[in-house]
Design a protein around this motif. Structure first.
Motif, PDB file in Angstrom:
ATOM      1  N   ALA A  43       0.837  -1.200   0.000  1.00  0.00           N
ATOM      2  CA  ALA A  43       0.000   0.000   0.000  1.00  0.00           C
ATOM      3  C   ALA A  43       0.871   1.248   0.000  1.00  0.00           C
ATOM      4  CB  ALA A  43      -0.897   0.004   1.244  1.00  0.00           C
ATOM      5  N   ARG A  44       0.497   2.271  -0.792  1.00  0.00           N
ATOM      6  CA  ARG A  44      -0.711   2.295  -1.586  1.00  0.00           C
ATOM      7  C   ARG A  44      -0.444   1.995  -3.053  1.00  0.00           C
ATOM      8  NH1 ARG A  44      -2.676   8.159  -0.687  1.00  0.00           N
ATOM      9  NH2 ARG A  44      -0.423   8.463  -0.737  1.00  0.00           N
ATOM     10  N   LYS A  66       1.099  -2.269   4.438  1.00  0.00           N
ATOM     11  CA  LYS A  66       1.387  -0.842   4.356  1.00  0.00           C
ATOM     12  C   LYS A  66       2.815  -0.565   4.801  1.00  0.00           C
ATOM     13  CE  LYS A  66       0.755   3.679   4.312  1.00  0.00           C
ATOM     14  NZ  LYS A  66       0.776   4.451   3.069  1.00  0.00           N
TER      15      LYS A  66
END
Length: 231
Positions: A43-44, A66
């Protein structure tokens, strides 16, 4: 935009081009006879690619990790760290393909590889849509190698990047107010973004960006068709 010269080059991409890179990466995976059980999208930037790879490879197991490295357009924040861990057991015993949009230093995807491997995954391989020659980490699958360093503006963060870039050129330019044509001029002057390049990749979007900058109080109207940086 620390750690970079004022005039660093930018390249603007569109959905069709990025989709073709996703197809190229999936083709490499199939030719290599690697059959992952799950795709981990970083992410992202890796979200779009992760979903496309699942489609191309016939997978329905997609999760996200993330990593925090960039804090703005071309602004680095030191070593990449895991901000939001994956759900417990999401990769345990599974062969994993990690995907990101681009490897600049390679730190994010290398750290992701370590993190996933430590969670008792099976075979773990990595992929990026684009690889810059500055990367110290070589993914297993690469859509495209970029020999010259460039900041790539992807379609999913076009507004985000352009807000930062336009605000940056306004700060550097020797002017108080800016028309849309002035903005185009300085984007080319500082970042080698030619008008025709942006209009082919993201047609008619500059007015949208300027309107959004006004909404975010980054710029304000100086007169009809002119903007200035907000106080």
């Amino acid at each position: 935009m620390s750690e970079l010269p004022d005039d660093f080059k930018c390249t603007i991409t569109n959905w069709e081009y990025i989709y073709s890179l996703c197809r190229d990466v999936s083709g490499e995976v199939r030719r290599d006879a690697f059959e992952p059980d799950v795709v981990v999208a970083l992410a992202r930037g890796g979200w779009f690619a992760g979903r496309c790879l699942c489609d191309f490879l016939g997978l329905d197991d997609l999760t996200s990790l993330k990593m925090e490295h960039y804090v703005g357009t071309a602004a680095k924040s030191g070593e990449p760290t895991v901000r939001y861990p994956m759900p417990e057991g999401s990769v345990e015993g599974k062969d994993v393909l990690i995907i990101d949009d681009i490897a600049d230093t390679g730190g994010s995807i290398e750290r992701a590889h370590e993190y996933v491997t430590d969670r008792d995954a099976g075979e773990v391989r990595t992929a990026t849509l684009q690889l810059l020659q500055t990367s110290e980490f070589e993914p297993d699958y690469i859509g495209e190698r970029l020999e010259d360093w460039t900041w790539v503006v992807y379609p999913w963060n076009f507004i985000e990047d352009m807000v930062d870039l336009i605000a940056g050129v306004m700060e550097k330019a020797d002017a108080e107010t800016f028309t849309a044509d002035d903005v185009r001029y300085y984007l080319n002057e500082y970042h080698q973004i030619e008008r025709i390049e942006m209009e082919i990749a993201q047609p008619n979007r500059l007015p949208e960006v300027l309107t959004e900058m006004e909404r975010r109080d980054v710029v304000e109207r100086a007169a009809s068709g002119e903007w200035t940086l907000a106080e």
